[in-house]
Write a protein that holds these residues in place. Structure first.
Motif, PDB file in Angstrom:
ATOM      1  N   PHE A   1       0.827  -1.211   0.000  1.00 57.53           N
ATOM      2  CA  PHE A   1       0.000   0.000   0.000  1.00 57.53           C
ATOM      3  C   PHE A   1       0.861   1.261   0.000  1.00 57.53           C
ATOM      4  CE2 PHE A   1      -2.003   3.342   2.611  1.00 57.53           C
ATOM      5  CZ  PHE A   1      -3.134   3.600   1.859  1.00 57.53           C
ATOM      6  N   HIS A   2       1.905   1.264   0.825  1.00 60.18           N
ATOM      7  CA  HIS A   2       2.775   2.437   0.977  1.00 60.18           C
ATOM      8  C   HIS A   2       4.220   1.961   0.935  1.00 60.18           C
ATOM      9  CE1 HIS A   2       3.840   6.418   3.021  1.00 60.18           C
ATOM     10  NE2 HIS A   2       4.948   5.713   3.169  1.00 60.18           N
ATOM     11  N   PHE A   3       5.007   2.577   0.052  1.00 54.14           N
ATOM     12  CA  PHE A   3       6.414   2.194  -0.100  1.00 54.14           C
ATOM     13  C   PHE A   3       7.231   3.458  -0.307  1.00 54.14           C
ATOM     14  CE2 PHE A   3      10.094   1.030  -2.740  1.00 54.14           C
ATOM     15  CZ  PHE A   3      10.630  -0.018  -2.003  1.00 54.14           C
ATOM     16  N   GLU A   4       8.209   3.685   0.549  1.00 51.90           N
ATOM     17  CA  GLU A   4       9.045   4.876   0.409  1.00 51.90           C
ATOM     18  C   GLU A   4      10.492   4.557   0.742  1.00 51.90           C
ATOM     19  OE1 GLU A   4       8.578   8.081   3.331  1.00 51.90           O
ATOM     20  OE2 GLU A   4       7.213   6.768   4.439  1.00 51.90           O
ATOM     21  N   VAL A   5      11.367   5.327   0.128  1.00 57.61           N
ATOM     22  CA  VAL A   5      12.805   5.179   0.318  1.00 57.61           C
ATOM     23  C   VAL A   5      13.380   6.559   0.614  1.00 57.61           C
ATOM     24  CG1 VAL A   5      15.000   4.483  -0.729  1.00 57.61           C
ATOM     25  CG2 VAL A   5      12.888   3.256  -1.326  1.00 57.61           C
ATOM     26  N   ALA A   6      14.208   6.651   1.626  1.00 57.84           N
ATOM     27  CA  ALA A   6      14.918   7.902   1.900  1.00 57.84           C
ATOM     28  C   ALA A   6      16.400   7.592   1.972  1.00 57.84           C
ATOM     29  CB  ALA A   6      14.435   8.541   3.200  1.00 57.84           C
ATOM     30  N   ILE A   7      17.185   8.368   1.245  1.00 56.36           N
ATOM     31  CA  ILE A   7      18.607   8.066   1.074  1.00 56.36           C
ATOM     32  C   ILE A   7      19.453   9.175   1.675  1.00 56.36           C
ATOM     33  CG2 ILE A   7      20.434   7.600  -0.610  1.00 56.36           C
ATOM     34  CD1 ILE A   7      18.250   6.620  -2.527  1.00 56.36           C
ATOM     35  N   ASN A   8      20.415   8.782   2.477  1.00 60.00           N
ATOM     36  CA  ASN A   8      21.453   9.685   2.952  1.00 60.00           C
ATOM     37  C   ASN A   8      22.529   9.710   1.862  1.00 60.00           C
ATOM     38  OD1 ASN A   8      23.644  10.926   4.168  1.00 60.00           O
ATOM     39  ND2 ASN A   8      23.465   9.794   6.102  1.00 60.00           N
ATOM     40  N   PRO A   9      22.640  10.789   1.099  1.00 57.97           N
ATOM     41  CA  PRO A   9      23.568  10.791  -0.043  1.00 57.97           C
ATOM     42  C   PRO A   9      25.013  10.493   0.347  1.00 57.97           C
ATOM     43  CG  PRO A   9      22.156  12.739  -0.085  1.00 57.97           C
ATOM     44  CD  PRO A   9      21.950  12.083   1.246  1.00 57.97           C
ATOM     45  N   TYR A  10      25.396  10.821   1.577  1.00 62.24           N
ATOM     46  CA  TYR A  10      26.795  10.724   1.982  1.00 62.24           C
ATOM     47  C   TYR A  10      27.113   9.401   2.671  1.00 62.24           C
ATOM     48  CZ  TYR A  10      25.376  15.432   1.157  1.00 62.24           C
ATOM     49  OH  TYR A  10      24.792  16.525   0.581  1.00 62.24           O
ATOM     50  N   ASN A  11      26.091   8.642   3.017  1.00 59.39           N
ATOM     51  CA  ASN A  11      26.273   7.308   3.606  1.00 59.39           C
ATOM     52  C   ASN A  11      25.547   6.252   2.774  1.00 59.39           C
ATOM     53  OD1 ASN A  11      27.107   9.069   5.685  1.00 59.39           O
ATOM     54  ND2 ASN A  11      26.590   7.600   7.269  1.00 59.39           N
ATOM     55  N   ARG A  12      25.257   6.572   1.528  1.00 59.15           N
ATOM     56  CA  ARG A  12      24.371   5.688   0.762  1.00 59.15           C
ATOM     57  C   ARG A  12      24.962   4.304   0.522  1.00 59.15           C
ATOM     58  NH1 ARG A  12      26.101   9.664  -3.016  1.00 59.15           N
ATOM     59  NH2 ARG A  12      27.089   8.861  -4.921  1.00 59.15           N
ATOM     60  N   ASN A  13      26.274   4.200   0.573  1.00 56.81           N
ATOM     61  CA  ASN A  13      26.894   2.893   0.339  1.00 56.81           C
ATOM     62  C   ASN A  13      27.178   2.138   1.635  1.00 56.81           C
ATOM     63  OD1 ASN A  13      26.955   3.223  -2.506  1.00 56.81           O
ATOM     64  ND2 ASN A  13      28.728   4.567  -2.295  1.00 56.81           N
ATOM     65  N   THR A  14      26.783   2.714   2.767  1.00 62.64           N
ATOM     66  CA  THR A  14      26.995   2.061   4.070  1.00 62.64           C
ATOM     67  C   THR A  14      25.714   2.137   4.892  1.00 62.64           C
ATOM     68  OG1 THR A  14      27.927   4.142   4.894  1.00 62.64           O
ATOM     69  CG2 THR A  14      29.482   2.439   4.165  1.00 62.64           C
ATOM     70  N   ASN A  15      24.687   1.435   4.438  1.00 61.19           N
ATOM     71  CA  ASN A  15      23.396   1.372   5.141  1.00 61.19           C
ATOM     72  C   ASN A  15      22.749   2.749   5.303  1.00 61.19           C
ATOM     73  OD1 ASN A  15      23.168  -1.402   5.441  1.00 61.19           O
ATOM     74  ND2 ASN A  15      24.361  -1.421   7.341  1.00 61.19           N
TER      75      ASN A  15
END
Length: 560
Positions: free
Chosen positions: A299-313
């Motif tokens: 029903f609800h799907f979202e992603v939030a990305i930390n641009p500076y830690n994106r390759n480490t969880n």
């Protein structure tokens, strides 16, 4: 590096708390700088955003004299609109002041809608609704423009009803949220305007009820009950007016359709970008290992990305599964008192980002230092909102109004924890990775104190809805921005705007957030839909079109 950053931030914090330093103000902020939020004749938004608002010639607050009746508030609003028109002036309405753009601002007459808070759930008289809605007229609600989203939740839940979707918070006034296209991530439903069945709009000389001719809900008898309102059934007019940010007149009320109360079950996790990228490309979440989630998005799907830690969880995923309540569960809730007022404790993303950043962090001298500090701040904010470390919240089931709320939003006089801004881009879902990586390419060398949040929304019929694609991926970037400490952030945002404009990626911008103030991107984004909107507006308003125009509409090519 980390010890140096900590020492530098500590030094700047002490310095800036004791001295007025670095007063190199934004030269484009002259209008909004002339105002302070505590001055009566000023409009300053809740976020204290630079370049939003300014001085106002006249501020008026019409009110209902009886909370159980809308007539007095409507009469006051009619008188105000007629006077503004007769005097050749312009006007705009506002509520909780959550808009991050100037769509709700004019320097002439501004109307505060907070005194218009009539709400009635259910239409009692069968003659007031069409045959198609007689059986569900108890699910229709009449909501005056000044009702806060939170208060609409309260009114609906005692009838075992709920809104089909909302934004991430509930402090907005109802008319403002809908008329700017506010949304959540209900990808099979759409944005908030999709549950609107009719608009009650005041224009000079009359007030009218607009609805779709293809989906008529109310009858002329309802219009008579609503103090003699003329009912107009026209798809083109309704679709143009429902997302028009005050440009078709002043919205007095909305007739909405709610649905039976439901619950949402939370799951959230952290990942690295190499695991999230293929999911964003395919929209198949089965590889992420959520319980009971296979190839179809929930029903609800979202992603939030930390641009500076994106390759480490640094990639946070939050999903909600919709849980239908049985009749027995409804009865249990009523008898146990679980429908009492709720007291939220959580922060929304904007508030969490505000808590994570101190002003001095914006003055770090090198990009490398800013990436380290901004990365830590964003990671803190995302963990707080997505609750990935909270075992007690995982798989918990709550009502939607209990998830999408935060404590700081409910007092309309409460200001944002840090001056800030945001922009939100809409792109076709199949181009979301391309757009996100374009943003990464800029902020990797010019760090922005903000996460990159992604949600998915079904296409809207509204003519100028920013959710115009078959499945729109919204990309939101929100964070601090003031005239001293974080003033460089606007330059980075402008680079993103410019890169998008030349990228070939079809895109729109959310009307209630920041967007490029020029007359180029809107024709490119909407094409013939823009012509339809302008023509429909001109025909509907006639010679009163000037009354509901503004400098911003002129600057972005929506008027004349």
């Amino acid at each position: 590096m980390s010890r140096l950053v900590i020492l530098f931030v500590t030094f700047l914090t002490v310095l800036c708390e004791n001295e007025r330093v670095f007063l190199d103000f934004d030269p484009d902020a002259e209008r909004s700088m002339s105002c302070r939020s505590d001055e009566f004749q000023c409009y300053v938004n809740w976020h204290d955003s630079v370049n939003v608002g300014g001085s106002v010639a006249t501020l008026i607050s019409p009110n209902n004299t009886d909370s159980n009746d809308f007539s007095s508030g409507l009469a006051a609003l009619q008188q105000l609109v007629d006077e503004v028109y007769s005097d050749g002036r312009r006007m705009r309405a506002y509520g909780s002041k959550w808009s991050l753009s100037n769509v709700a601002y004019t320097n002439d007459v501004m109307m505060n809608s907070q005194g218009l808070t009539y709400c009635k759930v259910g239409i009692d008289d069968e003659s007031h609704v069409t045959a198609a809605y007689k059986g569900i007229r108890n699910r229709l609600a009449i909501v005056q423009a000044g009702m806060m989203v939170r208060d609409v939740h309260q009114a609906l839940k005692v009838k075992n009803l709920a809104l089909s979707t909302t934004g991430a918070g509930d402090g907005q006034r109802f008319a403002g949220a809908i008329s700017t296209g506010t949304h959540g991530s209900a990808l099979h439903y759409g944005a908030m305007q999709e549950f609107v069945r009719a608009l009650h709009i005041v224009i000079p000389g009359e007030h009218v009820l607009l609805q779709r001719s293809s989906d008529p809900v109310i009858t002329d008898a309802f219009g008579e009950w609503m103090d003699g309102s003329r009912v107009i059934a026209n798809d083109t007019l309704f679709d143009a007016a429902v997302v028009s940010f005050g440009s078709f007149g002043v919205i007095h009320a909305l007739i909405i359709e709610a649905e039976p109360l439901y619950e949402l079950k939370l799951q959230s996790k952290q990942f690295s970008y190499d695991l999230i990228k293929p999911v964003l490309e395919s929209l198949d979440p089965s590889s992420l290992g959520f319980d009971g989630i296979y190839s179809d998005l929930p029903f609800h799907f979202e992603v939030a990305i930390n641009p500076y830690n994106r390759n480490t969880n640094g990639c946070f995923v939050r999903l909600f599964e919709k849980v239908t309540l049985s009749d027995e569960e409804f009865q249990i809730q009523q008898e146990s008192g679980l429908l009492d007022a709720y007291d939220p404790e959580e922060a929304d993303l904007f508030e969490a980002v505000g808590q994570a950043f101190r002003p001095s962090m914006g003055l770090l001298p090198t990009a490398a230092m800013r990436k380290v500090v901004f990365g830590r701040g964003v990671q803190f904010a995302l963990r707080k909102v997505f609750q990935t470390k909270s075992r007690t919240e995982q798989s918990k089931t709550k009502k939607p109004y209990e998830w999408f709320t935060f404590k700081g939003a409910h007092d309309p006089s409460t200001m944002s924890p840090v001056p800030g801004t945001a922009f939100e881009i809409g792109v076709p879902a199949e181009r979301v990775v391309e757009a996100v990586e374009l943003i990464f390419s800029i902020v990797d060398t010019n760090p922005l104190a903000a996460p990159v949040a992604i949600r998915f929304i079904k296409k809207s019929r509204a003519t100028l809805a920013f959710t115009k694609f078959n499945l729109t991926a919204s990309i939101e970037v929100s964070g601090p921005y003031d005239r001293v400490f974080f003033r460089s952030q606007i330059e980075i945002r402008n680079r993103i705007y410019e890169a998008l404009a030349t990228s070939g990626i079809p895109h729109t911008y959310h009307w209630g957030q920041g967007f490029p103030v020029n007359d180029v991107w809107i024709p490119s984004a909407f094409g013939e839909q823009l012509d339809t909107w302008k023509k429909t507006r001109a025909e509907f308003l006639g010679d009163s079109i000037e009354t509901f125009s503004s400098d911003l509409l002129e600057d972005i090519g929506l008027y004349p």
